[in-house]
Design a protein around this motif. Structure first.
Motif, short mmCIF file in Angstrom:
data_model
loop_
_atom_site.label_atom_id
_atom_site.label_comp_id
_atom_site.label_asym_id
_atom_site.label_seq_id
_atom_site.Cartn_x
_atom_site.Cartn_y
_atom_site.Cartn_z
N LYS A 2 0.83 -1.20 0.00
CA LYS A 2 0.00 0.00 0.00
C LYS A 2 0.87 1.25 0.00
O LYS A 2 1.90 1.31 0.68
N ARG A 24 -7.72 7.26 7.40
CA ARG A 24 -7.86 5.91 7.96
C ARG A 24 -9.28 5.38 7.74
O ARG A 24 -9.49 4.22 7.44
N TYR A 25 -10.25 6.27 7.93
CA TYR A 25 -11.65 5.88 7.80
C TYR A 25 -12.01 5.52 6.36
O TYR A 25 -12.56 4.45 6.08
N TYR A 26 -11.69 6.40 5.43
CA TYR A 26 -12.07 6.20 4.03
C TYR A 26 -11.08 5.34 3.25
O TYR A 26 -11.46 4.74 2.25
N LYS A 28 -8.90 2.87 4.50
CA LYS A 28 -8.31 1.81 5.34
C LYS A 28 -7.75 0.64 4.54
O LYS A 28 -6.79 0.03 4.95
N ASP A 29 -8.34 0.32 3.40
CA ASP A 29 -7.85 -0.81 2.61
C ASP A 29 -6.91 -0.39 1.49
O ASP A 29 -6.38 -1.24 0.78
N LEU A 30 -6.71 0.93 1.34
CA LEU A 30 -5.93 1.43 0.21
C LEU A 30 -4.54 1.93 0.56
O LEU A 30 -3.63 1.84 -0.26
N GLU A 32 -1.43 3.21 3.76
CA GLU A 32 -0.91 3.31 5.12
C GLU A 32 -0.91 4.80 5.45
O GLU A 32 -0.44 5.60 4.65
N LYS A 129 -6.18 5.77 -6.05
CA LYS A 129 -6.80 4.60 -6.71
C LYS A 129 -6.42 4.53 -8.17
O LYS A 129 -6.11 3.46 -8.69
N TYR A 133 -4.23 1.35 -8.30
CA TYR A 133 -5.14 0.20 -8.32
C TYR A 133 -5.85 0.04 -9.64
O TYR A 133 -6.32 0.71 -10.31
#
Length: 133
Positions: A2, A24-26, A28-30, A32, A129, A133
């Motif tokens: 990440k 962190r909230y929005y 979190k999976d994308l 650090e 993104k 990604y």
């Protein structure tokens, strides 16, 4: 791996803490996420904690950190608008968000800055993104 994103201001007590909370909230999976200051405040501003709770984000466990407490290199270095020069923090992308400091001002000013930060974090995540990604 990440991408690493660091939000930096002077004291790491308000704007950078809110940015870290939103990221962190929005994201979190994308990504650090880190926040830090070039100097260190004694605590996170209580109004920043209060207004983030209004958005359903709890930053009450956050604490001020210096740039020496985060990774030595990040992908994105975001400064908050306090003309911070980050000594020795290499990055691939750097930008300044030009946000005014709400410290010492009424809660309405905190909310205005919070909402600007939220929009900027969401925009940053969209750009990340597209790139990663």
């Amino acid at each position: 791996m990440k991408p690493k994103v660091a939000f930096v201001c002077v004291g790491n007590s308000c704007r950078s803490q809110m940015a870290e909370g939103f990221a962190r909230y929005y994201g979190k999976d994308l990504i650090e996420v880190y926040s830090a200051g070039t100097e260190i405040a004694d605590r996170v501003n209580p109004l920043a904690i209060e207004i983030m709770k209004e958005k359903g984000i709890d930053i009450s466990s956050h604490f001020p950190k210096t740039i020496f407490d985060i990774p030595k290199e990040v992908d994105y270095l975001i400064t908050m608008g306090c003309k911070v020069e980050c000594p020795h923090l290499p990055c691939k992308h750097k930008e300044d968000w030009g946000l005014s400091d709400p410290a010492g001002k009424p809660i309405e000013e905190f909310r205005k800055i919070r909402d600007e930060i939220e929009k900027k974090v969401l925009d940053l995540l969209e750009r990340i993104k597209k790139e990663y990604y």
